[in-house]
Design a protein around this motif. Structure first.
Motif, PDB file in Angstrom:
ATOM      1  N   LEU A 740      26.141  -7.934 -26.962  1.00  0.00           N
ATOM      2  CA  LEU A 740      27.195  -9.706 -27.712  1.00  0.00           C
ATOM      3  C   LEU A 740      28.281  -8.784 -27.714  1.00  0.00           C
ATOM      4  CD1 LEU A 740      26.495 -12.622 -28.413  1.00  0.00           C
ATOM      5  CD2 LEU A 740      25.039 -11.070 -30.440  1.00  0.00           C
ATOM      6  N   GLU A 741      28.597  -7.825 -28.504  1.00  0.00           N
ATOM      7  CA  GLU A 741      30.002  -7.078 -28.794  1.00  0.00           C
ATOM      8  C   GLU A 741      30.312  -7.153 -27.477  1.00  0.00           C
ATOM      9  OE1 GLU A 741      31.905  -4.072 -31.170  1.00  0.00           O
ATOM     10  OE2 GLU A 741      30.589  -3.445 -29.995  1.00  0.00           O
ATOM     11  N   SER A 742      30.131  -6.846 -26.574  1.00  0.00           N
ATOM     12  CA  SER A 742      30.873  -6.711 -25.019  1.00  0.00           C
ATOM     13  C   SER A 742      31.096  -8.126 -24.694  1.00  0.00           C
ATOM     14  CB  SER A 742      30.138  -6.322 -23.914  1.00  0.00           C
ATOM     15  OG  SER A 742      30.346  -6.032 -22.558  1.00  0.00           O
ATOM     16  N   LEU A 743      29.891  -9.354 -24.591  1.00  0.00           N
ATOM     17  CA  LEU A 743      30.274 -10.694 -24.168  1.00  0.00           C
ATOM     18  C   LEU A 743      31.516 -11.243 -24.649  1.00  0.00           C
ATOM     19  CD1 LEU A 743      26.399 -11.861 -22.895  1.00  0.00           C
ATOM     20  CD2 LEU A 743      28.443 -11.413 -21.427  1.00  0.00           C
ATOM     21  N   ASN A 744      31.256 -10.769 -26.266  1.00  0.00           N
ATOM     22  CA  ASN A 744      32.276 -11.297 -26.691  1.00  0.00           C
ATOM     23  C   ASN A 744      33.668 -10.857 -26.550  1.00  0.00           C
ATOM     24  OD1 ASN A 744      30.746 -13.025 -28.501  1.00  0.00           O
ATOM     25  ND2 ASN A 744      30.248 -11.390 -30.106  1.00  0.00           N
ATOM     26  N   ASP A 745      33.339 -10.294 -26.671  1.00  0.00           N
ATOM     27  CA  ASP A 745      35.292  -9.176 -26.279  1.00  0.00           C
ATOM     28  C   ASP A 745      35.779  -9.674 -24.578  1.00  0.00           C
ATOM     29  OD1 ASP A 745      34.893  -8.037 -28.730  1.00  0.00           O
ATOM     30  OD2 ASP A 745      34.201  -5.722 -27.492  1.00  0.00           O
ATOM     31  N   LYS A 746      34.963  -9.994 -23.980  1.00  0.00           N
ATOM     32  CA  LYS A 746      35.385 -10.694 -22.910  1.00  0.00           C
ATOM     33  C   LYS A 746      35.503 -12.082 -22.969  1.00  0.00           C
ATOM     34  CE  LYS A 746      32.940  -7.383 -20.069  1.00  0.00           C
ATOM     35  NZ  LYS A 746      31.406  -7.299 -18.905  1.00  0.00           N
ATOM     36  N   ILE A 747      34.971 -12.919 -23.942  1.00  0.00           N
ATOM     37  CA  ILE A 747      35.326 -13.958 -23.900  1.00  0.00           C
ATOM     38  C   ILE A 747      36.505 -14.123 -25.005  1.00  0.00           C
ATOM     39  CG2 ILE A 747      34.175 -16.533 -24.989  1.00  0.00           C
ATOM     40  CD1 ILE A 747      31.757 -15.607 -24.621  1.00  0.00           C
ATOM     41  N   PHE A 748      36.420 -13.415 -25.631  1.00  0.00           N
ATOM     42  CA  PHE A 748      37.546 -13.603 -26.782  1.00  0.00           C
ATOM     43  C   PHE A 748      39.255 -13.625 -25.651  1.00  0.00           C
ATOM     44  CE2 PHE A 748      40.950 -11.098 -29.191  1.00  0.00           C
ATOM     45  CZ  PHE A 748      41.407 -12.273 -29.686  1.00  0.00           C
ATOM     46  N   LEU A 749      39.239 -12.517 -25.154  1.00  0.00           N
ATOM     47  CA  LEU A 749      40.098 -12.221 -23.903  1.00  0.00           C
ATOM     48  C   LEU A 749      40.722 -13.575 -22.859  1.00  0.00           C
ATOM     49  CD1 LEU A 749      39.588  -8.339 -23.902  1.00  0.00           C
ATOM     50  CD2 LEU A 749      41.400  -9.538 -25.067  1.00  0.00           C
ATOM     51  N   GLN A 750      39.089 -13.891 -23.020  1.00  0.00           N
ATOM     52  CA  GLN A 750      39.442 -15.337 -21.117  1.00  0.00           C
ATOM     53  C   GLN A 750      40.000 -16.010 -22.511  1.00  0.00           C
ATOM     54  OE1 GLN A 750      35.054 -14.753 -19.899  1.00  0.00           O
ATOM     55  NE2 GLN A 750      35.781 -16.669 -20.313  1.00  0.00           N
ATOM     56  N   ASN A 751      40.570 -16.477 -24.114  1.00  0.00           N
ATOM     57  CA  ASN A 751      41.742 -16.996 -24.379  1.00  0.00           C
ATOM     58  C   ASN A 751      42.755 -16.777 -24.486  1.00  0.00           C
ATOM     59  OD1 ASN A 751      42.278 -19.179 -26.490  1.00  0.00           O
ATOM     60  ND2 ASN A 751      41.142 -18.348 -28.228  1.00  0.00           N
ATOM     61  N   ASP A 752      44.023 -17.046 -23.700  1.00  0.00           N
ATOM     62  CA  ASP A 752      45.076 -17.264 -24.485  1.00  0.00           C
ATOM     63  C   ASP A 752      45.827 -16.994 -25.368  1.00  0.00           C
ATOM     64  OD1 ASP A 752      45.137 -16.817 -20.907  1.00  0.00           O
ATOM     65  OD2 ASP A 752      46.128 -18.636 -21.016  1.00  0.00           O
ATOM     66  N   GLU A 753      45.052 -17.573 -26.418  1.00  0.00           N
ATOM     67  CA  GLU A 753      45.767 -17.687 -27.942  1.00  0.00           C
ATOM     68  C   GLU A 753      45.298 -17.001 -28.826  1.00  0.00           C
ATOM     69  OE1 GLU A 753      45.266 -20.954 -29.375  1.00  0.00           O
ATOM     70  OE2 GLU A 753      46.324 -22.250 -28.659  1.00  0.00           O
ATOM     71  N   ALA A 754      44.336 -15.504 -28.219  1.00  0.00           N
ATOM     72  CA  ALA A 754      43.556 -14.854 -28.328  1.00  0.00           C
ATOM     73  C   ALA A 754      44.670 -13.414 -29.034  1.00  0.00           C
ATOM     74  CB  ALA A 754      41.907 -14.354 -27.566  1.00  0.00           C
ATOM     75  N   PHE A 755      45.731 -13.853 -27.615  1.00  0.00           N
ATOM     76  CA  PHE A 755      46.512 -12.676 -27.548  1.00  0.00           C
ATOM     77  C   PHE A 755      47.647 -13.050 -28.422  1.00  0.00           C
ATOM     78  CE2 PHE A 755      44.217 -11.165 -24.021  1.00  0.00           C
ATOM     79  CZ  PHE A 755      44.225 -10.700 -23.342  1.00  0.00           C
ATOM     80  N   ILE A 756      48.251 -13.480 -28.743  1.00  0.00           N
ATOM     81  CA  ILE A 756      49.114 -14.277 -30.581  1.00  0.00           C
ATOM     82  C   ILE A 756      48.159 -13.504 -31.582  1.00  0.00           C
ATOM     83  CG2 ILE A 756      49.787 -16.292 -31.544  1.00  0.00           C
ATOM     84  CD1 ILE A 756      49.188 -17.909 -29.348  1.00  0.00           C
ATOM     85  N   SER A 757      46.929 -14.215 -32.081  1.00  0.00           N
ATOM     86  CA  SER A 757      46.416 -12.822 -33.233  1.00  0.00           C
ATOM     87  C   SER A 757      46.604 -11.765 -32.549  1.00  0.00           C
ATOM     88  CB  SER A 757      44.656 -13.279 -32.762  1.00  0.00           C
ATOM     89  OG  SER A 757      43.822 -12.388 -34.324  1.00  0.00           O
ATOM     90  N   LEU A 758      46.230 -10.773 -31.818  1.00  0.00           N
ATOM     91  CA  LEU A 758      46.374  -9.341 -31.019  1.00  0.00           C
ATOM     92  C   LEU A 758      47.089  -8.948 -31.437  1.00  0.00           C
ATOM     93  CD1 LEU A 758      43.976  -9.053 -28.137  1.00  0.00           C
ATOM     94  CD2 LEU A 758      43.464  -8.037 -30.299  1.00  0.00           C
ATOM     95  N   PHE A 759      48.796  -9.510 -31.367  1.00  0.00           N
ATOM     96  CA  PHE A 759      49.939  -9.382 -31.542  1.00  0.00           C
ATOM     97  C   PHE A 759      50.158  -9.242 -32.836  1.00  0.00           C
ATOM     98  CE2 PHE A 759      54.405 -10.540 -32.482  1.00  0.00           C
ATOM     99  CZ  PHE A 759      54.679  -9.286 -31.818  1.00  0.00           C
ATOM    100  N   TRP A 760      49.943 -10.247 -33.972  1.00  0.00           N
ATOM    101  CA  TRP A 760      50.133 -10.365 -34.800  1.00  0.00           C
ATOM    102  C   TRP A 760      49.403  -8.563 -35.402  1.00  0.00           C
ATOM    103  CZ3 TRP A 760      54.782 -11.718 -35.698  1.00  0.00           C
ATOM    104  CH2 TRP A 760      54.728 -12.921 -35.665  1.00  0.00           C
ATOM    105  N   GLN A 761      48.704  -8.517 -35.268  1.00  0.00           N
ATOM    106  CA  GLN A 761      47.544  -7.457 -35.427  1.00  0.00           C
ATOM    107  C   GLN A 761      48.619  -6.118 -35.815  1.00  0.00           C
ATOM    108  OE1 GLN A 761      43.085  -7.108 -35.130  1.00  0.00           O
ATOM    109  NE2 GLN A 761      43.062  -9.151 -35.440  1.00  0.00           N
ATOM    110  N   LEU A 762      48.551  -6.017 -34.733  1.00  0.00           N
ATOM    111  CA  LEU A 762      49.566  -4.619 -33.968  1.00  0.00           C
ATOM    112  C   LEU A 762      50.714  -4.465 -34.791  1.00  0.00           C
ATOM    113  CD1 LEU A 762      48.687  -5.001 -30.215  1.00  0.00           C
ATOM    114  CD2 LEU A 762      47.740  -3.165 -31.497  1.00  0.00           C
ATOM    115  N   ASN A 763      51.586  -5.792 -34.431  1.00  0.00           N
ATOM    116  CA  ASN A 763      52.546  -6.097 -35.283  1.00  0.00           C
ATOM    117  C   ASN A 763      52.671  -5.796 -36.199  1.00  0.00           C
ATOM    118  OD1 ASN A 763      55.470  -6.373 -34.845  1.00  0.00           O
ATOM    119  ND2 ASN A 763      55.547  -7.552 -36.437  1.00  0.00           N
TER     120      ASN A 763
END
Length: 835
Positions: A740-763
């Motif tokens: 379930l986690e693996s599928l969730n990660d793939k779905i998350f990365l299919q959403n372009d806006e998910a990378f906004i959240s990832l960027f702010w976490q890393l930043n």
């Protein structure tokens, strides 16, 4: 081929044999004395072997060479020492059981019995079952089919009673025998009888009541009369003359128990000159009841658990059928009636299992080659598939058959008594015929097929249809059958192959991968360990029934991590296990059958099981002390200390090839690991379930971004969710969570806006989280501009670069709730090489 026809109850205290003939069962009698019941006792006296009543009488004069209740030791390596003028001979429970079976064969004069159905308690494990089969082969049978005792009792009751069942009913079979207890939940309607579930204890029976009666009443009275206050300790130590006295009193106690089942009082006469004891003891029914009550309560607990696990109450039960000699005791009948259910004692509890075994044998064909005379049959030149009901309540039954494709010719069906004959009829490949049946009888038919030139090409006399009699829809597997696999946490877990209460026989093919590389001619091993017990528990707390160690020197080529292996597992009706291993990368095939009749213990594997448990205990002790759960910490500490003592004893036993000490040590290990499992499993399952539910919530929050293929994969997980969460198997739940986690990660990365959240976490990470901080500021600025412009392609590139700069230590997903379960491996761990 013909049917087996002979059924045997190989009991702890008594045994017997029955024959099925023309729809009826006859319980056979001993040609000497004409008794139906044979005491399961063997004695050795002046070079002679005595079996049955004569052997039992030897308890009074030759107790040291008299052996009974050995059924309770079936499947163990324990031996019994027989003393004679030639010296001491060691006999196993299998050897002694074979003597009983040989004696029962003598009940059938002039007939050579090639095959038999032999009953076993429903709670017998695979090794105990195999030991029983071994006793049958040792007694001279060429084929042995095992039948669970509650099923035999049901068949006896259903076929002997004038039942008029229109609606579905549920029964309980309450089987309290001399050495074992079983309770079975049974479904029955007007055509079918099926066992749904059962419970039992191999060490709860009339023998235990006798011992409690001795301890609570007889020996205290005798101690008072003789003035020997330490008599009980001397008896249980079986020292010298007291060993003979122990068996003498056991014999007397059993007789008194029988008398108190019909009378309120009795007298026990004790004449034991060796210790100068000559006295009478008055005994009352109240005294025997005090011994019976706690044993009955143990049995009642199994009954209540059985109903609860099947979501039933006593109101759902039509009747309780009594089986086993111990049910003659009035206290037990009265206690069962007090539960508010109909208690049925209309069948003889001492012969019910014999009768049922014979009914089963009457409908069970012998295997090819057993008592088969090829000269008496036509050599079959075509293949024919037959279909018919083996049991029927109708006076006509359909026999259908299909011959080899394109075949045309003639057929003829006749009944063995001559009362039915179709004559010669023409057919093309397929045909069916209604045959008439003799009521309340076994009807044997012969099918003959001829080609168009009237030459016989096929014949079978194996068509048997029993009218008005119940059969049984298979036997249940009493425990889960699992395979031990490597987990990602650097230990092993159990994956269920066959679930408890599945109908035997069973077959399954597993496809696994090698969890590590094993080089040809190395000292490394690939382990295939099949166990019987309960899935979701510690592997070491279960019973190994099939253990294959494939050495590097056995390999035809290197086994590379990640490549496939095919494992085929088959369990027959009598619980024999066959394992076939195919390694596609090398083309190697390994086959092994397991009919283990005594426990085989691998000391090295025991030490690795203990090492894994010690790792878990260290973490549990530290965590429970930290949270001030001192009582729980003390429980873990006690288990650890006992395991350390056990480990010392294992090292001392490594060179012991004579005694049975290793088997006792293995039992101790399984008991301690089971205690550890009970203390931790509920909590671990709760944690695994919580993580699963969090991942499910995560999916539901982003479901709109999933593709159709991903939704189908997730639906498959959710469809099995109820069974998954009720399994109590943390490893099963963890694997579903990881998927379930693996599928969730793939779905998350299919959403372009998910990378906004990832960027702010890393930043937002402090600089010390990064292994490389060069151009970090430029990346931050570029990322913010990409977000403003909605330039997701560039943003994904920036996020990837920033993530690669993060120190590997901080890339691991952290979960504070689960951190304490990531145990440091301070001891060597057992690995199978399979995942």
């Amino acid at each position: 081929m013909k049917n087996i026809d002979f059924g045997i109850d190989l009991g702890t205290t008594n045994s017997g044999i029955g024959r099925y003939e023309n729809g009826k069962v006859q319980v056979l009698k001993n040609p000497v004395g004409l008794g139906e019941i044979l005491p399961s006792v063997v004695s050795f006296y002046r070079g002679r072997t005595l079996v049955g009543n004569k052997a039992r009488e030897q308890y009074l004069t030759n107790a040291g060479n008299v052996f009974g209740a050995f059924k309770r030791k079936m499947g163990t390596a324990e031996n019994y020492a027989v003393t004679s003028a030639e010296g001491v001979t060691q006999l196993s429970p299998v050897d002694l059981s074979a003597y009983i079976l040989k004696e029962l064969k003598n009940y059938v004069p002039g007939t050579s019995i090639e095959a038999a159905v032999i009953t076993i308690p429903a709670s017998f494990d695979t090794i105990q079952s195999n030991a029983t089969k071994q006793a049958g082969y040792q007694a001279g049978f060429k084929e042995v089919v095992l039948l669970q005792e509650p099923i035999a009792a049901c068949l006896a009751y259903a076929n002997l009673s004038n039942l008029n069942i229109e609606d579905e009913q549920k029964w309980l079979v309450y089987d309290f025998g001399g050495g074992t207890f079983d309770v079975a939940l049974v479904y029955i309607n007007k055509r079918e009888l099926r066992v749904l579930d059962n419970r039992g204890n191999n060490f709860l029976g009339g023998v235990d009541i006798d011992h409690a009666f001795l301890a609570g009443t007889v020996v205290p009275k005798l101690s008072t009369i003789t003035g020997d206050s330490d008599m009980w300790n001397k008896l249980v130590s079986k020292d010298g003359a007291y060993e003979k006295l122990w068996y003498y009193l056991g014999y007397k106690a059993e007789e008194a128990k029988k008398e108190l089942s019909v009378s309120q009082t009795t007298w026990m006469e004790i004449d034991f000159p060796e210790l100068e004891i000559l006295t009478d003891i008055e005994l009352s029914r109240d005294a025997i009841n005090s011994a019976v009550k706690p044993k009955y309560k143990e049995s009642e607990k199994f009954v209540i658990e059985l109903l609860a696990e099947n979501n039933l109450t006593f109101k759902d039960i039509e009747r309780v059928i009594l089986v086993g000699g111990t049910t003659y005791i009035p206290f037990i009948k009265d206690a069962l009636r007090g539960l508010g259910v109909k208690v049925d004692d209309s069948i003889d509890p001492t012969t019910a299992v014999i009768t049922g075994a014979a009914y089963f044998a009457g409908a069970h064909q012998q295997s090819e080659g057993v008592d088969d005379n090829p000269a008496a049959h036509v050599v079959n030149k075509i293949d024919v598939k037959l279909s018919y009901e083996t049991y029927s309540n109708d006076l006509e039954e359909l026999i259908a058959f299909k011959a080899t494709d394109g075949f045309a010719g003639h057929y003829r069906i006749t009944r063995a008594d001559g009362g039915f004959d179709t004559g010669l009829l023409q057919f093309n490949q397929t045909a069916n015929e209604f045959v008439t049946l003799l009521p309340k009888a076994k009807n044997n038919f012969k099918l003959s097929i001829y080609n168009n030139g009237q030459q016989p090409v096929f014949e079978t006399t194996a068509i048997t249809i029993s009218h008005g009699l119940y059969g049984v829809a298979g036997q249940l597997l009493p425990e889960d059958i699992c395979i031990e696999l490597d987990s990602k946490e650097d230990n092993t877990y159990l994956e269920v192959i066959f679930k408890r209460n599945n109908i035997l026989p069973l077959s399954k093919t597993l496809y696994k991968t090698f969890s590590r590389s094993i080089i040809k001619n190395s000292t490394d091993k690939l382990i295939i360990n099949v166990v019987e017990g309960k899935s979701g528990t510690l592997p070491g707390s279960n019973l190994s029934i099939g253990y294959i160690a494939i050495e590097g020197s056995d390999l035809q080529g290197d086994l590379i991590q990640g490549t496939d292996v095919e494992i085929q597992l088959d369990i027959d009706e009598s619980r024999g296990l066959k394992v076939d291993v195919y390694i596609p990368s090398t083309g190697q095939q390994i086959s092994q059958s397991f009919h283990i009749s005594a426990k085989e213990v691998n000391l090295e594997k025991m030490l690795l099981d203990i090492a894994a448990a010690e790792n878990t205990l260290d973490a549990e002790i530290a965590e429970s002390s930290k949270s001030e759960a001192y009582e729980l910490s003390a429980m873990f500490q006690r288990i650890k200390e006992e395991l350390q003592l056990l480990k010392q004893k294992i090292h001392e036993t490594k060179n012991d090839k004579v005694t049975e000490e290793r088997y006792r040590l293995d039992d101790t290990k399984r008991k301690l690991l089971s205690e550890l499992d009970s203390l931790t499993r509920s909590r671990d399952v709760f944690m695994a379930t919580s993580l699963y539910k969090k991942e499910k919530e995560r999916y539901l929050a982003q479901e709109k971004y999933a593709t159709a293929v991903q939704k189908a994969a997730l639906k498959k997980i959710f469809d099995g969710e109820k069974e998954l969460l009720q399994s109590g198997d943390k490893h099963l739940i963890k694997r579903a969570t990881q998927e379930l986690e693996s599928l969730n990660d793939k779905i998350f990365l299919q959403n372009d806006e998910a990378f906004i959240s990832l960027f702010w976490q890393l930043n937002s990470l402090p600089e010390f989280y990064y292994a490389d901080i060069s151009n970090l500021a430029e990346l931050s600025e570029a990322g913010q501009k990409a977000i403003e412009k909605r330039d997701y392609l560039n943003l994904k590139h920036i996020v990837t670069v920033m993530f690669n700069k993060v120190d590997d230590v901080y890339k691991v997903r952290r979960n504070s709730d689960n951190e304490h379960f990531q145990h440091m491996q301070k001891n060597p761990t057992f690995k199978t090489g399979l995942s």
